[in-house]
Design a protein around this motif. Sequence first.
Motif, mmCIF file in Angstrom:
data_model
loop_
_atom_site.group_PDB
_atom_site.id
_atom_site.type_symbol
_atom_site.label_atom_id
_atom_site.label_comp_id
_atom_site.label_asym_id
_atom_site.label_seq_id
_atom_site.Cartn_x
_atom_site.Cartn_y
_atom_site.Cartn_z
ATOM 1 N N SER A 167 0.838 -1.204 0.000
ATOM 2 C CA SER A 167 0.000 0.000 0.000
ATOM 3 C C SER A 167 0.874 1.256 0.000
ATOM 4 O O SER A 167 2.000 1.235 0.494
ATOM 5 C CB SER A 167 -0.895 -0.031 1.240
ATOM 6 O OG SER A 167 -1.684 1.122 1.312
ATOM 7 N N ARG A 168 0.332 2.330 -0.559
ATOM 8 C CA ARG A 168 1.083 3.593 -0.641
ATOM 9 C C ARG A 168 0.558 4.571 0.412
ATOM 10 O O ARG A 168 -0.643 4.603 0.688
ATOM 11 C CB ARG A 168 0.914 4.185 -2.050
ATOM 12 C CG ARG A 168 1.939 5.258 -2.358
ATOM 13 C CD ARG A 168 1.797 5.795 -3.764
ATOM 14 N NE ARG A 168 2.230 4.902 -4.827
ATOM 15 C CZ ARG A 168 3.501 4.657 -5.149
ATOM 16 N NH1 ARG A 168 4.482 5.200 -4.468
ATOM 17 N NH2 ARG A 168 3.789 3.853 -6.150
ATOM 18 N N ILE A 182 -2.009 7.764 6.492
ATOM 19 C CA ILE A 182 -3.223 7.427 5.747
ATOM 20 C C ILE A 182 -2.822 6.685 4.476
ATOM 21 O O ILE A 182 -2.116 7.207 3.623
ATOM 22 C CB ILE A 182 -4.056 8.690 5.471
ATOM 23 C CG1 ILE A 182 -4.470 9.272 6.836
ATOM 24 C CG2 ILE A 182 -5.302 8.361 4.647
ATOM 25 C CD1 ILE A 182 -4.575 10.737 6.887
ATOM 26 N N LEU A 183 -3.249 5.427 4.420
ATOM 27 C CA LEU A 183 -2.837 4.539 3.325
ATOM 28 C C LEU A 183 -3.886 4.528 2.225
ATOM 29 O O LEU A 183 -5.051 4.883 2.470
ATOM 30 C CB LEU A 183 -2.687 3.101 3.862
ATOM 31 C CG LEU A 183 -1.684 2.901 4.991
ATOM 32 C CD1 LEU A 183 -1.764 1.466 5.510
ATOM 33 C CD2 LEU A 183 -0.267 3.203 4.497
ATOM 34 N N ASP A 184 -3.462 4.048 1.041
ATOM 35 C CA ASP A 184 -4.484 3.895 -0.009
ATOM 36 C C ASP A 184 -5.208 2.549 0.107
ATOM 37 O O ASP A 184 -6.154 2.283 -0.627
ATOM 38 C CB ASP A 184 -3.915 4.147 -1.423
ATOM 39 C CG ASP A 184 -2.874 3.128 -1.842
ATOM 40 O OD1 ASP A 184 -2.538 2.241 -1.033
ATOM 41 O OD2 ASP A 184 -2.392 3.228 -2.990
ATOM 42 N N ALA A 185 -4.769 1.677 1.033
ATOM 43 C CA ALA A 185 -5.525 0.439 1.321
ATOM 44 C C ALA A 185 -6.442 0.725 2.502
ATOM 45 O O ALA A 185 -6.053 1.452 3.421
ATOM 46 C CB ALA A 185 -4.571 -0.690 1.667
ATOM 47 N N GLY A 186 -7.616 0.154 2.448
ATOM 48 C CA GLY A 186 -8.555 0.394 3.540
ATOM 49 C C GLY A 186 -9.147 -0.906 4.061
ATOM 50 O O GLY A 186 -8.772 -1.997 3.628
ATOM 51 N N PHE A 218 -1.392 3.541 11.505
ATOM 52 C CA PHE A 218 -1.689 3.247 10.103
ATOM 53 C C PHE A 218 -3.194 3.077 9.930
ATOM 54 O O PHE A 218 -3.807 2.211 10.570
ATOM 55 C CB PHE A 218 -0.963 1.959 9.670
ATOM 56 C CG PHE A 218 0.518 2.133 9.551
ATOM 57 C CD1 PHE A 218 1.083 2.559 8.363
ATOM 58 C CD2 PHE A 218 1.348 1.905 10.649
ATOM 59 C CE1 PHE A 218 2.458 2.740 8.248
ATOM 60 C CE2 PHE A 218 2.715 2.086 10.550
ATOM 61 C CZ PHE A 218 3.282 2.497 9.348
ATOM 62 N N VAL A 219 -3.771 3.929 9.089
ATOM 63 C CA VAL A 219 -5.224 3.897 8.881
ATOM 64 C C VAL A 219 -5.526 3.893 7.382
ATOM 65 O O VAL A 219 -4.678 4.237 6.570
ATOM 66 C CB VAL A 219 -5.917 5.122 9.543
ATOM 67 C CG1 VAL A 219 -5.716 5.129 11.050
ATOM 68 C CG2 VAL A 219 -5.408 6.428 8.945
ATOM 69 N N GLY A 220 -6.760 3.498 7.054
ATOM 70 C CA GLY A 220 -7.203 3.551 5.672
ATOM 71 C C GLY A 220 -7.884 4.880 5.391
ATOM 72 O O GLY A 220 -8.038 5.715 6.293
ATOM 73 N N PRO A 221 -8.348 5.098 4.153
ATOM 74 C CA PRO A 221 -8.948 6.389 3.804
ATOM 75 C C PRO A 221 -10.471 6.415 3.907
ATOM 76 O O PRO A 221 -11.103 7.370 3.455
ATOM 77 C CB PRO A 221 -8.510 6.551 2.344
ATOM 78 C CG PRO A 221 -8.453 5.157 1.819
ATOM 79 C CD PRO A 221 -8.160 4.244 2.959
ATOM 80 N N THR A 225 -14.272 4.871 11.805
ATOM 81 C CA THR A 225 -13.217 4.893 12.828
ATOM 82 C C THR A 225 -12.472 3.556 12.890
ATOM 83 O O THR A 225 -11.289 3.509 13.214
ATOM 84 C CB THR A 225 -13.843 5.241 14.201
ATOM 85 O OG1 THR A 225 -14.577 6.449 14.025
ATOM 86 C CG2 THR A 225 -12.796 5.449 15.265
ATOM 87 N N THR A 226 -13.168 2.481 12.558
ATOM 88 C CA THR A 226 -12.515 1.160 12.588
ATOM 89 C C THR A 226 -11.627 0.913 11.364
ATOM 90 O O THR A 226 -11.016 -0.149 11.260
ATOM 91 C CB THR A 226 -13.563 0.027 12.668
ATOM 92 O OG1 THR A 226 -14.532 0.257 11.663
ATOM 93 C CG2 THR A 226 -14.202 -0.052 14.024
ATOM 94 N N ASP A 227 -11.541 1.875 10.460
ATOM 95 C CA ASP A 227 -10.677 1.725 9.287
ATOM 96 C C ASP A 227 -9.229 2.009 9.718
ATOM 97 O O ASP A 227 -8.629 3.023 9.363
ATOM 98 C CB ASP A 227 -11.123 2.700 8.188
ATOM 99 C CG ASP A 227 -10.378 2.467 6.883
ATOM 100 O OD1 ASP A 227 -9.918 1.338 6.666
ATOM 101 O OD2 ASP A 227 -10.263 3.429 6.101
#
Length: 289
Positions: A167-168, A182-186, A218-221, A225-227
């Motif tokens: 992931s980026r 904030i990653l591009d994978a979620g 590390f979180v998704g976009p 909140t659980t992302d």
Amino acid sequence: MLLINSESESEIKIIEKIAKKKNVVVNIGIRLNPNTDANTLKQISTGKKENKFGVDEKTFLKLVSILRTSKNIKLKCLSVHIGSQITDHKPYEKMLKAVDKIINKAKFNFEYIDLGGGMGISYEKNQKKLNYKKYKSAIEKFLRRNNSKLIFEPGRSIIGNTAILISRVIYLKESSKKIFVILDAGMNDMMRPALYGAKHQILPAFKNKKKSKKSYEFVGPICETTDKFLSVSNFNKLKERDLIFISDVGAYGSSLSSNYNIRPKPSEILINKSKVTILKKRQKLEDII
Ligand SMILES: Cc1ncc(COP(=O)(O)O)c(C=O)c1O
């Protein structure tokens, strides 16, 4: 087809009805709920009486007795599966004792005993590993009293450690105590952390000598909140557009992924030595709307 493992009395009635209509004999197994705690995450525990899986001892014995005279159903198997990511052999010992007890009560010769899967893998360094030797000796003890053929249904233990999710970093957002990466994978791409609170190691694709002073979250976009994947301190200093990977996503990674939030799924690539094969192409937005 060897047999259908059934989960309830109603399901067996339907199988019988269809078999009768088609004038065939169907081999089935009945899944026993052995009321055994698998000592794993409660969300992936399937063998306790409060879990929806299988039938309890009383129902099991009733079904065995009914099926002795069925013309269209042949009872061949007793199946159990007490949960996933089991790293302690003791629940398996308890499960085998419960199976042994019910076979004695049922006085039925099962051609197959299906012990399910559940064998745990390492997601973190120094994580407890399942003692396969002890599980094997419990099985050998069980086989001295029962001469059925055994079936296993391993899933995670075969493929869990075989895949990573690359992931980026889209953005770095600093707060007083930590930095959100904030990653591009979620969570739609890898749901285990959001669904079960599961922890998957995250590593930088390229190492450098600098460490981040603040911890990284590390979180998704996605607007949930659980992302969120993991909080890590002392991580290699990252910049926006860097690549990281989330480890051990081979089991319940792609299979639990979805198009939640209208997010196209990433491509899946198989690397076998130097051979690279595209298993699934990256989805386009047009593919899903
Ligand atoms: C009935 C049954 N057997 C086997 C498995 C595989 O479990 P694991 O991947 O933990 O080995 C599952 C997983 O959900 C299951 O439901």
